[in-house]
Structures are given as structure tokens and as C-alpha cells.
Design a protein around this motif. Structure first.
Motif, PDB file in Angstrom:
ATOM      1  N   GLY A  29      55.874 135.395  53.216  1.00 32.04           N
ATOM      2  CA  GLY A  29      56.484 136.320  54.165  1.00 32.04           C
ATOM      3  C   GLY A  29      57.914 135.946  54.487  1.00 32.04           C
ATOM      4  O   GLY A  29      58.822 136.768  54.392  1.00 32.04           O
ATOM      5  N   PHE A  30      58.136 134.669  54.838  1.00 28.91           N
ATOM      6  CA  PHE A  30      59.509 134.326  55.217  1.00 28.91           C
ATOM      7  C   PHE A  30      60.438 134.331  54.015  1.00 28.91           C
ATOM      8  O   PHE A  30      61.593 134.720  54.121  1.00 28.91           O
ATOM      9  CB  PHE A  30      59.565 133.015  56.011  1.00 28.91           C
ATOM     10  N   VAL A  34      63.731 136.573  53.629  1.00 29.26           N
ATOM     11  CA  VAL A  34      65.084 136.126  53.307  1.00 29.26           C
ATOM     12  C   VAL A  34      65.658 137.007  52.193  1.00 29.26           C
ATOM     13  O   VAL A  34      66.828 137.390  52.231  1.00 29.26           O
ATOM     14  CB  VAL A  34      65.083 134.632  52.906  1.00 29.26           C
ATOM     15  N   GLY A  35      64.805 137.376  51.237  1.00 36.64           N
ATOM     16  CA  GLY A  35      65.255 138.263  50.164  1.00 36.64           C
ATOM     17  C   GLY A  35      65.676 139.629  50.693  1.00 36.64           C
ATOM     18  O   GLY A  35      66.625 140.237  50.197  1.00 36.64           O
ATOM     19  N   LEU A 177      60.449 137.326  60.101  1.00 29.57           N
ATOM     20  CA  LEU A 177      60.050 135.959  59.723  1.00 29.57           C
ATOM     21  C   LEU A 177      61.202 135.250  59.005  1.00 29.57           C
ATOM     22  O   LEU A 177      61.478 134.078  59.261  1.00 29.57           O
ATOM     23  CB  LEU A 177      58.851 136.004  58.782  1.00 29.57           C
ATOM     24  N   GLY A 178      61.841 135.993  58.098  1.00 36.47           N
ATOM     25  CA  GLY A 178      62.938 135.420  57.312  1.00 36.47           C
ATOM     26  C   GLY A 178      64.103 135.018  58.196  1.00 36.47           C
ATOM     27  O   GLY A 178      64.690 133.944  58.017  1.00 36.47           O
ATOM     28  N   ALA A 194      71.882 135.182  61.697  1.00 37.63           N
ATOM     29  CA  ALA A 194      70.429 135.393  61.791  1.00 37.63           C
ATOM     30  C   ALA A 194      70.011 135.578  63.245  1.00 37.63           C
ATOM     31  O   ALA A 194      69.148 136.422  63.550  1.00 37.63           O
ATOM     32  CB  ALA A 194      69.687 134.210  61.173  1.00 37.63           C
ATOM     33  N   TYR A 195      70.611 134.808  64.145  1.00 29.98           N
ATOM     34  CA  TYR A 195      70.314 134.993  65.567  1.00 29.98           C
ATOM     35  C   TYR A 195      70.638 136.422  66.010  1.00 29.98           C
ATOM     36  O   TYR A 195      69.908 137.025  66.790  1.00 29.98           O
ATOM     37  CB  TYR A 195      71.122 134.005  66.415  1.00 29.98           C
ATOM     38  N   ALA A 196      71.757 136.941  65.518  1.00 31.80           N
ATOM     39  CA  ALA A 196      72.160 138.296  65.904  1.00 31.80           C
ATOM     40  C   ALA A 196      71.144 139.321  65.405  1.00 31.80           C
ATOM     41  O   ALA A 196      70.910 140.344  66.048  1.00 31.80           O
ATOM     42  CB  ALA A 196      73.553 138.595  65.354  1.00 31.80           C
ATOM     43  N   TRP A 197      70.544 139.037  64.243  1.00 32.24           N
ATOM     44  CA  TRP A 197      69.601 140.007  63.694  1.00 32.24           C
ATOM     45  C   TRP A 197      68.222 139.944  64.350  1.00 32.24           C
ATOM     46  O   TRP A 197      67.483 140.931  64.338  1.00 32.24           O
ATOM     47  CB  TRP A 197      69.460 139.822  62.177  1.00 32.24           C
TER      48      TRP A 197
END
Lengths: 336, 504
Positions: A29-30, A34-35, A177-178, A194-197
Motif C-alpha cells: 500500500g505505501f 509513493v508511486g 499511506l505513501g 508530503a506533509y502538505a499533501w
């Protein structure tokens, strides 16, 4: 000995199967997530960091899918045949997606001129794989056409507005998860990104869940009656809400370990909810675990080798690998 | 070809399995070859064996990766396309294939990772042990696959309960004599495939005056191993034939190409059949040798194809010609390896010259013979099994997924075809580049670990699951250094034939 054990063997193998599916969803999942996020960030150093954060583990994660397939074939051959027949086209597409995605890890570094092609394969492979897995869950909730232990529907039965919604939901869920994984494993600009997303993705997941629940109620699915018959199942949505709140708090406080852990907890509660809704059916409302199990002679043959020896070793090995690769990925460690 | 789901599924299975088998056939042998090299390096302490090991490990990693990727499709095809077979024979086939994937995962996850990234991190004995474990693991993997396939060829140890093949006795299934003839046959086939690839690579370098030390070892060991193993392979091939004659009359008579029962029976070398008239339009045959090959005497009675009901006969062409190609290539390999042995004994590979060029050319050209022999042998076994999926009990036509439509089957076949074409042409190109580059000559001089691995580990280095990354892109500066180091020794022939020598 064998006679004594035979009573619990179908149970044992259904627990192994459920465990393998959960491990697969959490781990692959993670990295699928990421992909998916890869598409949203065109910065090449970020992309290399993303690749680097999942490079050591994605292959092992994906192998759980093969273990699920062969465990199903070995312990519940009827279910294996029904599912792969019902999801014939999506499974073929899933395999193609996973192959394209797998080679992208290597080929994008070999051939800079065609990097865009392998990147496209990586993103498409991840998105398609996530979508198909979600759509398959949706199609299972909606029910599969089975008669006399055989799938009797058509090649596009799995495709419905509800399954598409579930597919999109899992794409967003894996991306969540990613993003949690990237926060945990990276530093600097990518971590901020990533935090922003994370809040947007969390909002997206909540939105899809609300829509899916509405659709389930409106669609008058069998699963709703099963929820009402077993009210304890509603503990899981409560736990999920707590996990969502924990995720949000983790983002606010910038505690790097918290978003990924809470996103994983969200998935565990969702999985437990589904499993609790379906139990003891393995093909919902057609075959129970006991009915679908292979003969005792098959199950015990599997038990003494794989159940007692190989599976524990694989679990220990997986834990050791994650332990070895703990900590942040340093940007210099990316091979290019 | 008529478009029905059975035909399309058979085509798809044949296509994906043929693609897949090439890689395990290579990696089973390569794993054993790597273990041999590491053992030799450990015992003799010669760095030459280490350089060879490091070189062939890269090749192994790429082939292994492609084998795993193509195996993914195989793992799910039983369910997608052969659902009825899975439903009915799953209680026997499922556990066998589950054992295969679990043991393969165990191997890939643990010992293969040590092989790729553990040099310098684990003691030498542990590293050597890992090479043995990888070789053992690929062997186990092959065993489970052959156990499953042999059970489909000659089903034993089961009871039919409501149409479901229920295992009665696993010992009978796993100790089936047919399995223990076919499994060594497959293993030896894999070893010979690798032996000829190794020998041909050595011959290639010798012809181009490169890596002479390594090349001689490759040529000598490759041909030496083949010279010893081919007679054993012929023995197992013969035993295989005996079991086929005993259990699979349709396959046996088709391979023999003999329509009528004969006494004494001829040995048909070549034939062009007229299937409608049940005779050969054209054939080349040797009198009485058929009886001798099968029964050991010149007068035995041998059955013809007509003794098998027309509905139970396999298609003629693929088993008949596939078998002949396999045997023919076996004889070519036997001749080459024995001539090589003879030339070695006469000292023709010693001294300053690489060796007789005609022989090196022939050995180089023989590189694919093992692959072709394995592939045609496999096709002979599988097409020869038709029209049965489980010989004599369940027909292929009954095995297909009941709900499968031709359109869906064609769609998946097209998708697999396109993606295999893409990734395997890229992978093959990469393998070719690796082989062309050859072993590094600035390789490890000390036993402590190669210089390239002494630097702090980058993520890609540590990843056990990234076989394709091992070779990695070689930076231009390093490539120049390699070219310099591997430039041909100045010698009379190089100056005239090798344009690269101007650089040196």
C-alpha cells in the motif's frame, strides 16, 4: 495428531490468508502510494528520494501478493478459481501494471532519454494496481455471481459505479499511506511536500468513505444487514475516526512517525470491518471458509511445511529487513 | 486456428510458459556454477575465480529478475484461464505450487540478498553457504514445479471424490518414479544450458583476444562439465522415454512417428505426415532400430499411432519435430564437448594462441543450443500430453474457466504479449551488454572484498530485491577505465583485426 488438528485447519489457513492480505495491503500500500504521489511531484531530486525510500522493500512487499495467490490456490482452490475467473480482465491488467512498475525501478536509471517512458510506467502501474484492488473489494461487497462453486458472470461484472468509487478510494487511500511513509522516511523539501499533501489526502479518504457508505445504504447491499446483525462491528468505524484524528494531530504537531502509523491504523480498522462483515463467508454469501477449504490431506500437508516452518521464517525476515532499513533515507544514498 | 477460449488460453499459456522457462533453465545452472566458482575461489585462493564469480553474478541477477517477473503471470494463470482445473485438481496442484512460491520467496529474500550485497558483510564461509543455499533453492523450486507437472503427466496418489482430485498419499505423489526421472532430466538440461553459455562466452572472448585467463577457464569448465553430464542426460532421456512408452501411448507413438504397429519396428529419423490418411508421405527410417532403442532387442513389437483412438492423439508436428530438435542438439553438444576434451588433452588450448579458431567459432555458435533443447523438450512433453490436461483423466477442453470468453482471453494474450516484448527486449539487450563487457580486470586483488563494495553502501546496493539494479549504469569514467584495462594485449593478430587496439 492430524485428526485432532483437522478441525481447525480451515480456520488456520483462513487466518493466514487474512493476515497475508493485511500485510500486503499495509506494505505494498505505501509503496504503491509513493508511486501514485510520484505523478504529483516533477522535481527530479524528490523523485529520486521517493524511489530510494521504497527501493529496498517494494519487491518483498509485492511478493506477499504471490503468497496470497498460492495460499488461496493451496488451501481454498475453489475460491482461487472463482476470484480469478470473476476478475479475469482486472487481474491481467494488474499483472501488466505490476510488471511495468517493477522494471521502472531499474530502467529509469539506465536510459535517461526514455526516462519519461519508465516514469509513466511507474505512475500508471501504481495507479492501476491500486485502482484494481479497490474495485475488486467493491465488487466483492456488491456480490459475485456464483453457482455450484463456479463463477457464472461476464468479464465486466466487476465494473460498476460502486466498484469504481472503491477503486478511486483505494488510490487516494494508498496515496495517504505513501505520504505518511515519505514523512517518516525523508527529510527536507520532500518531507514538507508530503506533509502538505496529508490533510488533502485524508479529506479525500473521508469523502470517499462517506460516499461509499451512502452508496452501500442506498444500494441496499447484503453487507448492511450483516452490520445490523452484529452491532459490535461499529466499534471499528469509531476506532477509524480516532485514527483519522490522530493522523491530523500528527500532521499538526509534525511528529514524523504518527501520520504513517495512523494511516496504517485506518487500514487495519477498515480491513477488520470488512473481515468481520464477511466472516465466515470466504466468497461472500456463497461459500464459507469450511465449505471452500481443500481436503484435510491438502491442508495438513501445507501446515507442516509452510505453516510451521516457512511462514514464521518469512515473517521474521520481513521484520529484520525493515529493522535494517529503519531511519531516514539520506539524499546522497540514491543511486543514479 | 479457431477462436475459442481453450485455444487462446493454450496459446497464452504456451507463450508465457515458453518465455518463462528460458530464465529458470538458465538460473538453475548459473546458481550451481556460481557455487562452484565460489567454492574454487575459497579452496584455491585464486582471484581469477572471484572475478568470474562477480561477473556471472551480474548475469545471474538479471536472468533471475526476468524469471521472477515472468513467473508472476504463471502463478495466476491457473486460476484465470484454467479455473475448472484449479477447482478440481487444486487440492493437489495448489499445495505443490504453494510450496514452490514459499520456498522461492524464502530463497530470494534471504540468501540471494546475501549474494548480491553481503560480500564483505558476512564471513566467507557464510557467503559460500549462501551460494549453496541459492543453488539449493532454485533446485527446490524446480522440484515443486516438476512435481506438479509430472503429476499432470502421470497422475498418482489421488482419489476422485465428487469429481475433485483429492490427495490420498502425498508420499506417492512426491516419490512418483516418473517425477524422479523427469526432475533430473530437467536439472541436467538446465546445467547443460548454462555450461554451453559459459563455454560459448569463453570462446567468444578467446576469438576476440580478450580476458584470456578467464576465457580459458570458462571454455574448459563449461565443456568439461558438459562432456561429463551429457551421457547422464542421455540416460535420463532414455528412462524418460521408457516411462512415456509405459504411461503415455499417444505421446510415445507420436514422437516415434510410426503410424502402424510394426514387428520389428523401424526407427524413423525424419517424416512428413499425412494425418488424414494416417501415414507418412515421406520418411527416412532405419530398419529394426526402433525395437532396439525401446526394448533392447531387434525383434520387439512396437505399437503405432493407430492403436490410440483418434480423439486421444496429440497433434503430430510439435512433439515429433520438437523431440528431434532436442535430441539433435544434444548430440551436437556431445560432439562439441568431447572434441573440446580431446583438444584440451592434446594441449591445444595452452600457449600463446587462444586455440583452434574453427572450434572456438563452433562453440560460440552453440550458445543457444541448451535453451532450444530445453524449450523443444518442454514443448514435446506438453503438446504431447494433449488432448489431456491430466493424462488419461481430464481433457484440456474441460479444464478451461467456464465463464471465460474469447474476447477476454484475446485481450489478456495481447496485453501479455506487448508487455513481454517490451521488457524482455530491454532485458536481453542489457544481458548482451553485460556479456560483451566481460569480467572486470581491475577486480578484487585481496580477499577482503572488492574495492567497488568497500565504499559506504548506497540504498540500491543494500536492496535484496533489486536484481536488475546490480549491474547498474556504469559511469563514463569507469567505463573508460574498464576499456583501458580490458584492451587486448598487443599481439600480431590484434593489430590487424581489432580496431579497438589502436586505443591501447
Amino acid at each position: 495428531m492430524i485428526e485432532h488438528i483437522s478441525f481447525s485447519l480451515p480456520l488456520f489457513w483462513s487466518v493466514v490468508l487474512a493476515f497475508a492480505i493485511l500485510v500486503y495491503v499495509l506494505l505494498d500500500g505505501f509503496d504503491l502510494g509513493v508511486g501514485i504521489l510520484f505523478a504529483l511531484d516533477r522535481d527530479e531530486t524528490h523523485r529520486q528520494q521517493m524511489m530510494g525510500s521504497i527501493a529496498p522493500v517494494w519487491d518483498g512487499n509485492e511478493t506477499w501478493l504471490v503468497l496470497i495467490g498460492t495460499t488461496l490456490f493451496g488451501a481454498f482452490p475453489v475460491v482461487y478459481a472463482i476470484f480469478l475467473a470473476a476478475f479475469y480482465l482486472p487481474v491481467a491488467l494488474l499483472l501488466v501494471a505490476l510488471i511495468l512498475r517493477g522494471v521502472a525501478f531499474e530502467f529509469r536509471y539506465k536510459d535517461k532519454r526514455h526516462r519519461w517512458l519508465w516514469d509513466l510506467g511507474f505512475v500508471l502501474g501504481s495507479v492501476i494496481a491500486a485502482f484494481i484492488q479497490g474495485a475488486a473489494i467493491g465488487a466483492m461487497v456488491a456480490g459475485i455471481a456464483v453457482q455450484d462453486g463456479r463463477f457464472i458472470g461476464g468479464p465486466f461484472d466487476w465494473l460498476s459505479p460502486f466498484s469504481v468509487l472503491c477503486g478511486l478510494g483505494l488510490v487516494v487511500g494508498y496515496a495517504l499511506l505513501g505520504a505518511g511513509w515519505l514523512v517518516l522516511k525523508t527529510e527536507g523539501g520532500l518531507r514538507d511536500w508530503a506533509y502538505a499533501w496529508l490533510p488533502r489526502l485524508l479529506a479525500g479518504v473521508i469523502g470517499v468513505v462517506v460516499l461509499a457508505l451512502t452508496a452501500t445504504l442506498v444500494g441496499d447491499f447484503e453487507v448492511v444487514r450483516r452490520w445490523l446483525a452484529q452491532p459490535w462491528l461499529f466499534a471499528f468505524p469509531l476506532l477509524a475516526s480516532a485514527a483519522a484524528w490522530g493522523l491530523w494531530r500528527g500532521v499538526q504537531a509534525r511528529r514524523d512517525w504518527q501520520p504513517w502509523l495512523m494511516a496504517s491504523a485506518l487500514f487495519v480498522t477498515a480491513f477488520a470491518m470488512l473481515a468481520g462483515s464477511f466472516w465466515p463467508w470466504i466468497v461472500p454469501y456463497h461459500l464459507t471458509v469450511e465449505q471452500a477449504a481443500a481436503p484435510t490431506s491438502s491442508l495438513s500437508f501445507l501446515f507442516y511445511g509452510i505453516g510451521l516452518v516457512v511462514l514464521p521464517v518469512i515473517m521474521v525476515y520481513t521484520a529484520v529487513v525493515y529493522w535494517i532499513f529503519r531511519g531516514k533515507v539520506s539524499p546522497e544514498a540514491i543511486n543514479d | 486456428m479457431d477462436i475459442d477460449p481453450v485455444s487462446v488460453s493454450r496459446l497464452q499459456f504456451a507463450f508465457t510458459a515458453s518465455f518463462h522457462i528460458i530464465f529458470p533453465a538458465f538460473t538453475i545452472g548459473l546458481a550451481a556454477w556460481l557455487a562452484t566458482l565460489e567454492g574454487l575461489s575459497l579452496v584455491t585462493g585464486r582471484t581469477l575465480y572471484r572475478r568470474l564469480f562477480d561477473f556471472w553474478l551480474k548475469v545471474f541477477a538479471v536472468a533471475f529478475g526476468l524469471g521472477v517477473v515472468s513467473g508472476l503471470v504463471m502463478a495466476f494463470q491457473f486460476g484465470t484461464n484454467w479455473g475448472e482445473l484449479s477447482t478440481r485438481a487444486g487440492p493437489i496442484q495448489g499445495p505443490l505450487l504453494a510450496y514452490e512460491s514459499f520456498t522461492a520467496f524464502l530463497l530470494e529474500a534471504t540468501f540471494f540478498g546475501v549474494l548480491l550485497f553481503g560480500r564483505g558483510r558476512v564471513p566467507r564461509w557464510a557467503y559460500f553457504l549462501s551460494t549453496l543455499m541459492v543453488a539449493l533453492g532454485t533446485t527446490f523450486s524446480a522440484f515443486w514445479i516438476m512435481a506438479n507437472n509430472s503429476w499432470m503427466q502421470v497422475p498418482v496418489g489421488y482419489d476422485l471424490v465428487d469429481g475433485i482430485f483429492t490427495p490420498r498419499d502425498w508420499a506417492e505423489i512426491l516419490l512418483d518414479p516418473v517425477l524422479w526421472v523427469r526432475f533430473p532430466h530437467m536439472l541436467l538440461g538446465a546445467y547443460l544450458t548454462t555450461a554451453f553459455c559459459v563455454a560459448a562466452t569463453g570462446a567468444w572472448y578467446l576469438l576476440r583476444d580478450r580476458h584470456l585467463g578467464e576465457a580459458r577457464v570458462m571454455l574448459g569448465m563449461g565443456l568439461g562439465i558438459a562432456a561429463v553430464l551429457i551421457p547422464a542426460q542421455i540416460l535420463f532421456g532414455h528412462l524418460n522415454g521408457e516411462y512415456t512408452a509405459e504411461h503415455q501411448l499417444g505421446k510415445f507413438t507420436t514422437i516415434e512417428g510410426r503410424w502402424q504397429t510394426e514387428q520389428p519396428a523401424r526407427l524413423i529419423l525424419f517424416a512428413w505426415p499425412d494425418i488424414a490418411e494416417e501415414r507418412n508421405r515421406f520418411e527416412i527410417a532405419l530398419p529394426a532400430l526402433g525395437s532396439f532403442v525401446d526394448q533392447g532387442n531387434f525383434t520387439a513389437k512396437e505399437p503405432g499411432i493407430v492403436t490410440v483412438p483418434a480423439d486421444d492423439r496429440p497433434p503430430f508436428l510439435i512433439p515429433f519435430y520438437g523431440f528431434r530438435i532436442m535430441v539433435g542438439l544434444g548430440l551436437v553438444m556431445l560432439a562439441l564437448s568431447w572434441v573440446g576434451l580431446w583438444l584440451t588433452l592434446r594441449g591445444r588450448f595452452r600457449g600463446p594462441t587462444p586455440g583452434p579458431r574453427w572450434f572456438l567459432r563452433a562453440t560460440f555458435l552453440a550458445w543457444p543450443s541448451g535453451f532450444i533443447a530445453v524449450l523443444t523438450g518442454w514443448l514435446t512433453a506438453e503438446v504431447g500430453r494433449q488432448p489431456w490436461v491430466i493424462y488419461g483423466v481430464m481433457r484440456t477442453a474441460e479444464a478451461v474457466t467456464p465463464s471465460l470468453s474469447s474476447g477476454a482471453a484475446l485481450a489478456s494474450l495481447t496485453a501479455y504479449f506487448l508487455v513481454y516484448a517490451l521488457i524482455f527486449s530491454a532485458g536481453t539487450l542489457y544481458l548482451y551488454r553485460l556479456l560483451r563487457e566481460g569480467p572486470l580486470e581491475d577486480g578484487p586483488e585481496s580477499e577482503g572484498g572488492p574495492s567497488s563494495r568497500a565504499r559506504p553502501a548506497a540504498l540500491g546496493d543494500l536492496n535484496p530485491g533489486r536484481p536488475l539494479a546490480v549491474g547498474g549504469p556504469i559511469p563514463a569514467a569507469k567505463r573508460r577505465a574498464i576499456r583501458k584495462a580490458t584492451a587486448p594485449n598487443p599481439g600480431p593478430r590484434n593489430l590487424t583485426t581489432d580496431p579497438a587496439s589502436t586505443e591501447a
